[in-house]
Design a protein around this motif. Sequence first.
Motif, mmCIF file in Angstrom:
data_model
loop_
_atom_site.group_PDB
_atom_site.id
_atom_site.type_symbol
_atom_site.label_atom_id
_atom_site.label_comp_id
_atom_site.label_asym_id
_atom_site.label_seq_id
_atom_site.Cartn_x
_atom_site.Cartn_y
_atom_site.Cartn_z
ATOM 1 N N ARG A 10 0.820 -1.219 0.000
ATOM 2 C CA ARG A 10 0.000 0.000 0.000
ATOM 3 C C ARG A 10 0.847 1.258 0.000
ATOM 4 N N LEU A 61 -4.934 4.370 3.890
ATOM 5 C CA LEU A 61 -5.224 2.980 4.249
ATOM 6 C C LEU A 61 -4.052 2.344 4.983
ATOM 7 N N TYR A 62 -2.843 2.707 4.592
ATOM 8 C CA TYR A 62 -1.678 2.195 5.304
ATOM 9 C C TYR A 62 -1.609 2.785 6.708
ATOM 10 N N LYS A 64 -4.006 3.896 8.510
ATOM 11 C CA LYS A 64 -5.128 3.463 9.339
ATOM 12 C C LYS A 64 -4.781 2.174 10.081
#
Length: 69
Positions: A10, A61-62, A64
Motif C-alpha cells: 500500500r 489505508l496504510y 489506518k
Amino acid sequence: MKKNIFLDIRINIGLIFLIIGLILVISGIISPPTLKSLHGLNINLIWGAVTAVIGVIFLLLYLKRPNID
C-alpha cells in the motif's frame, strides 16, 4: 520485531500514484490545454488530481492499519 515499511504494497503504490499525480498536476498548471476537441479542459490537471487522490487514499489505508500480520 519491527518490519520494513516498504514491504507493505500500500505504501509503495500510494507513493507511486502520489508522485505521478503531482507531476501531472504541475504539468497541467504550467501548460495550457492543447487539444481543441476537449473544449478547454486540461486533462493533465484533472487526471493528475485524480491520481494524487488515489495515492493519498492508499497512504491513508496504510496509516489506518499499518501492522497487519
